[in-house]
Design a protein around this motif. Structure first.
Motif, short mmCIF file in Angstrom:
data_model
loop_
_atom_site.label_atom_id
_atom_site.label_comp_id
_atom_site.label_asym_id
_atom_site.label_seq_id
_atom_site.Cartn_x
_atom_site.Cartn_y
_atom_site.Cartn_z
N VAL A 1 0.84 -1.20 0.00
CA VAL A 1 0.00 0.00 0.00
C VAL A 1 0.87 1.25 0.00
O VAL A 1 0.65 2.19 -0.75
CB VAL A 1 -0.94 0.01 1.22
CG1 VAL A 1 -1.80 1.28 1.21
CG2 VAL A 1 -1.83 -1.22 1.23
N GLY A 2 1.91 1.25 0.84
CA GLY A 2 2.76 2.42 0.96
C GLY A 2 3.59 2.71 -0.27
O GLY A 2 4.05 3.85 -0.45
N LYS A 3 3.77 1.72 -1.14
CA LYS A 3 4.61 1.92 -2.32
C LYS A 3 3.94 2.78 -3.39
O LYS A 3 4.56 3.12 -4.39
CB LYS A 3 4.99 0.56 -2.91
CG LYS A 3 5.92 -0.25 -2.01
CD LYS A 3 6.29 -1.57 -2.65
CE LYS A 3 7.23 -2.38 -1.75
NZ LYS A 3 7.59 -3.68 -2.35
N HIS A 4 2.67 3.13 -3.17
CA HIS A 4 1.97 3.96 -4.14
C HIS A 4 2.26 5.44 -3.96
O HIS A 4 1.85 6.26 -4.78
CB HIS A 4 0.46 3.70 -4.06
CG HIS A 4 0.06 2.36 -4.59
ND1 HIS A 4 0.28 1.19 -3.89
CD2 HIS A 4 -0.53 2.00 -5.75
CE1 HIS A 4 -0.16 0.17 -4.60
NE2 HIS A 4 -0.65 0.63 -5.73
N LEU A 5 2.96 5.81 -2.87
CA LEU A 5 3.31 7.20 -2.62
C LEU A 5 4.80 7.33 -2.35
O LEU A 5 5.49 6.33 -2.12
CB LEU A 5 2.52 7.74 -1.41
CG LEU A 5 1.00 7.81 -1.54
CD1 LEU A 5 0.41 8.43 -0.29
CD2 LEU A 5 0.57 8.59 -2.77
N LYS B 1 -6.27 13.50 5.93
CA LYS B 1 -7.29 13.07 4.97
C LYS B 1 -6.81 13.27 3.53
O LYS B 1 -7.11 12.47 2.65
CB LYS B 1 -8.59 13.85 5.20
CG LYS B 1 -9.26 13.54 6.52
CD LYS B 1 -10.58 14.25 6.68
CE LYS B 1 -10.42 15.74 6.88
NZ LYS B 1 -9.76 16.07 8.16
N THR B 2 -6.03 14.33 3.30
CA THR B 2 -5.54 14.62 1.95
C THR B 2 -4.65 13.49 1.44
O THR B 2 -4.82 13.02 0.31
CB THR B 2 -4.75 15.94 1.94
OG1 THR B 2 -5.62 17.00 2.34
CG2 THR B 2 -4.24 16.24 0.54
N ILE B 3 -3.71 13.05 2.25
CA ILE B 3 -2.79 12.01 1.79
C ILE B 3 -3.52 10.68 1.59
O ILE B 3 -3.17 9.90 0.70
CB ILE B 3 -1.60 11.85 2.78
CG1 ILE B 3 -0.48 11.07 2.10
CG2 ILE B 3 -2.03 11.18 4.07
CD1 ILE B 3 0.81 11.04 2.91
N GLN B 4 -4.57 10.43 2.36
CA GLN B 4 -5.37 9.23 2.15
C GLN B 4 -6.08 9.28 0.80
O GLN B 4 -6.14 8.28 0.08
CB GLN B 4 -6.39 9.07 3.28
CG GLN B 4 -5.77 8.78 4.63
CD GLN B 4 -6.81 8.69 5.73
OE1 GLN B 4 -7.69 7.84 5.70
NE2 GLN B 4 -6.71 9.57 6.73
N ALA B 5 -6.61 10.46 0.47
CA ALA B 5 -7.30 10.61 -0.82
C ALA B 5 -6.32 10.46 -1.98
O ALA B 5 -6.64 9.84 -3.00
CB ALA B 5 -8.00 11.97 -0.88
N ILE B 6 -5.12 11.03 -1.84
CA ILE B 6 -4.11 10.91 -2.90
C ILE B 6 -3.68 9.46 -3.05
O ILE B 6 -3.51 8.96 -4.17
CB ILE B 6 -2.92 11.83 -2.60
CG1 ILE B 6 -3.36 13.31 -2.65
CG2 ILE B 6 -1.79 11.59 -3.60
CD1 ILE B 6 -2.29 14.29 -2.19
N PHE C 1 3.47 14.00 -2.86
CA PHE C 1 3.19 12.65 -2.38
C PHE C 1 3.11 11.61 -3.49
O PHE C 1 3.46 10.46 -3.29
CB PHE C 1 1.87 12.63 -1.59
CG PHE C 1 1.91 13.44 -0.33
CD1 PHE C 1 3.03 13.42 0.49
CD2 PHE C 1 0.83 14.23 0.05
CE1 PHE C 1 3.07 14.16 1.67
CE2 PHE C 1 0.86 14.97 1.21
CZ PHE C 1 1.99 14.94 2.02
N SER C 2 2.62 12.01 -4.67
CA SER C 2 2.43 11.03 -5.74
C SER C 2 3.70 10.76 -6.53
O SER C 2 3.84 9.70 -7.15
CB SER C 2 1.33 11.50 -6.70
OG SER C 2 1.79 12.61 -7.48
N GLY C 3 4.61 11.74 -6.53
CA GLY C 3 5.82 11.59 -7.32
C GLY C 3 5.62 11.89 -8.79
O GLY C 3 6.56 11.76 -9.59
N ARG C 4 4.43 12.32 -9.17
CA ARG C 4 4.17 12.68 -10.57
C ARG C 4 4.89 13.99 -10.89
O ARG C 4 4.99 14.88 -10.05
CB ARG C 4 2.67 12.82 -10.82
CG ARG C 4 1.92 11.49 -10.69
CD ARG C 4 0.42 11.68 -10.87
NE ARG C 4 -0.29 10.41 -10.75
CZ ARG C 4 -0.56 9.59 -11.76
NH1 ARG C 4 -0.19 9.94 -13.00
NH2 ARG C 4 -1.19 8.45 -11.57
#
Length: 663
Positions: A228-232, A263-268, A302-305
């Motif tokens: 799960v954590g590898k997505h951010l 809440k923001t990081i959960q949504a991202i 957070f996304s790395g995009r």
């Protein structure tokens, strides 16, 4: 006598009329359901709608009902006189659970006047074709009706799948067998109709089952799965991973965690999981204007995009916004005020996921922006609110209606069951709210700080980017021009006079002051965003009865504009600054520590050393000092020995200004 007789005769032949129903008070002899149905029948028969028959069938047909006033139209299907079997594409029919609406009642009133109507309705609905349709008279259920020309094999298969004792209803545990039945019906050579609302219902149920199965494959350990954590680009706390997976599993959800829980990081994180594994390519973030750049910053962080197509803030006039919506972006970030004028642009862009931030700020969900929000269609949605229920049950109902319009059932029914009223009909309270919590459990997750205390970091620092108003930017730019000229002179001569040094210091100071508000410069106007953002933050923070906060600013004029917001909300405070006599200062600290009504400690850097303010666990910097050591001194007022709670440090930073460039 003649007149009296004529009068009696006239009254005797006057047709009986149904009594006029009140919209606010139910008659004692009617149940709430019958009252609500009666209101729709009454209102529908008073309308001057347009009616168009879409088939050759005179009564049991599909119709288009149009409203010339609103220029809207809805599709109505008539299958009988009673509630439940008919259909309308309007929102009221979809959510009221009454099996009728004003458009259906208008259509029935028109049909009743046609020749042959009484005989046709007495004979009943007997189409040659077979149909799969959705009934919504208390609960949404699929039903099948065999046509008069239905083949024997199809009737036999239907009898094994649908419950004939309940008007051809499909039991929930047989949904998995429906696909093969529909395939058989389509290949039978017999006309078989499956209506859009029924197909949408089936697709939604199937998508939820498939999404849950896929998530179990991807993350077999749930929130504890390291994948799960590898997505951010940053690690998630276990409760945050749980929230992200909950949002993905639900498809459309409400994250109602306490302020400061991320809440923001959960949504991202949820958006990234949906993007990598479930085909989401377009994300629309809707938030208050002041938070748009903050969202852009955190998505990139957070996304790395990378690149401007990763997260684009929608700004400017209609032409610029139109062009921005044409661009191929992963995420677009807009504000509530732009929803109504941009609905067509949003619909054309067709977002896969809509994230709604600070939903509790939309106090009145009957506003233009709120109604526009509910018209945005997307397969996935995540609503973020630190206080999903503040004062009125109606606020929660309306927020949930965007997430899942059927979850809580109709508003009239929910209020009837949970409102407590006095003899005069005034709402005095609510009852049975635990039942609402159970109903919301599949789509809403809410954690309080006390529940996840052990997972929280000891100190969390957060920079909140806020935009500048036009007047602020004017002051900022005027002083920036002064700074630029002096710097150019220094580069040319390598010398600054005392006058230039004073002018440089003054201009830089004015630039920094303009970032808070124009009031700091002219003491008259108050153009600025920070104080309003602070007030909104307090609305969330002080939902917790014992919460307190320390607010630092270099200038007492910032205190002035903050105090206006505090007094408007009835929040107690003390103001600590260099002008307070030494013998008065201990009393201010003691009041903040021990008075439950004193929620805010306002301080300049005069209070950045020597004070113990551990009664607060939130510290807000309205402006940041040049010297990092002074900043740490401020934070040390609450982040020190004796502090038993995680500390949250919030720095308000004006975007695209001297504050932002200096960070």
């Amino acid at each position: 006598m003649m007149r009296s007789k004529r009068g009696n005769t006239k009254s005797a032949i006057k047709p009986n009329r149904e009594p006029k129903l009140s919209r606010s008070h139910a008659p004692a002899d009617l149940s709430p359901v019958d009252w609500q149905r009666g209101l729709r029948r009454q209102f529908g028969r008073e309308q001057a709608f347009g009616l168009e028959n879409l088939t050759s069938e005179p009564f049991f047909s599909e119709f288009r009902v149009s409203n010339p006033a609103s220029k809207s139209s809805y599709r109505v299907a008539i299958r009988g006189m009673g509630p439940g079997g008919n259909f309308c594409s309007c929102p009221d029919y979809a959510t009221s659970e009454l099996g009728t609406c004003k458009h259906i009642e208008f259509t029935l009133a028109k049909l009743e006047k046609k020749r042959g109507a009484k005989a046709a309705f007495a004979r009943g609905y007997q189409p040659a074709f077979s149909e799969l349709y959705l009934r919504n008279d208390g609960r949404r259920r699929l039903h099948f009706r065999a046509g008069t020309d239905s083949p024997a094999a199809l009737r036999e298969a239907a009898a094994a799948l649908f419950d004939a004792d309940h008007d051809g209803m499909l039991p929930d545990d047989r949904l998995g067998k429906l696909e093969s039945f529909m395939a058989m019906a389509s290949k039978s050579g017999h006309e078989f109709r499956a209506y859009d609302d029924a197909l949408d219902f089936i697709a939604g149920r199937r998508d939820a089952e498939r999404r849950a199965a896929r998530l179990n494959e991807l993350f077999p350990l749930g929130a504890a799965d390291p994948e799960v954590g590898k997505h951010l680009t940053v690690p998630l706390y276990p409760y945050q991973a749980e929230g992200a997976l909950f949002a993905v599993r639900a498809g459309r959800s409400l994250i109602g965690d306490d302020m400061g829980l991320g809440k923001t990081i959960q949504a991202i994180a949820a958006a990234e999981i949906l993007a990598r594994h479930f085909g989401v390519t377009k994300v629309l973030v809707i938030c208050p204007t002041s938070l748009k750049y903050q969202w852009q910053s955190e998505i990139l962080r957070f996304s790395g995009r990378k690149g401007e197509n990763a997260a684009r803030v929608i700004n400017g006039g209609r032409a610029q916004r139109q062009n921005d919506y044409r661009l191929d972006d992963f995420c677009k970030i807009t504000n509530y005020e732009k929803l109504k004028p941009d609905l067509d642009l949003i619909a054309d862009w067709a977002p896969d996921l809509v994230i709604v931030d600070e939903a509790q700020r939309v106090k009145n969900w009957n506003t233009i922006a709120a109604r526009a929000l509910k018209r945005i269609d997307s397969p996935y949605a995540i609503v973020l609110s630190g206080t999903p229920l503040e004062n009125k049950l109606e606020e929660l109902i309306s927020i949930v209606q965007f997430v899942d319009q059927h979850r809580l059932g109709p508003t009239w029914k929910l209020l009837h069951e949970h409102q407590v009223k006095d003899e005069g009909g005034r709402v005095t309270g609510y009852t049975g709210l635990e039942k609402i919590g159970q109903t919301l459990a599949p789509i809403m997750i809410r954690r309080r700080k006390s529940e996840v205390l052990k997972q929280l970091p000891h100190r969390l620092d957060q920079n909140l980017l806020v935009p500048m108003t036009e007047m602020q930017m004017l002051h900022h730019q005027e002083n920036a021009d002064v700074v630029a000229k002096i710097v150019q002179r220094w580069r040319r001569t390598r010398f600054l006079s005392d006058k230039d040094q004073r002018r440089l210091t003054c201009a830089l100071q004015n630039m920094r002051m303009s970032c808070n508000s124009t009031y700091l410069l002219d003491q008259e106007t108050d153009h600025g965003v920070k104080a309003d953002e602070l007030a909104a933050l307090f609305d969330d923070l002080f939902a917790e009865p014992k919460a307190k906060a320390v607010v630092f600013s270099q200038w007492t004029r910032t205190h002035d504009i903050v105090i206006r917001r505090l007094e408007a909300r009835g929040l107690g405070y003390v103001s600590f600054h260099g002008g307070v006599p030494s013998d008065k200062r201990p009393a201010l600290v003691e009041r903040f520590r021990h008075d439950p009504a004193c929620r805010v400690f306002l301080s300049t850097d005069a209070g950045s050393t020597g004070l113990n303010l551990q009664h607060a666990s939130t510290l807000v910097n309205m402006d940041l000092p040049w010297n990092p050591a002074v900043l740490e001194q401020r934070i040390a007022r609450i982040h020190r020995m004796g502090q038993t709670r995680p500390v949250r440090v919030i720095n308000f930073v004006a975007a695209a200004t001297v504050e932002n460039s200096s960070r």
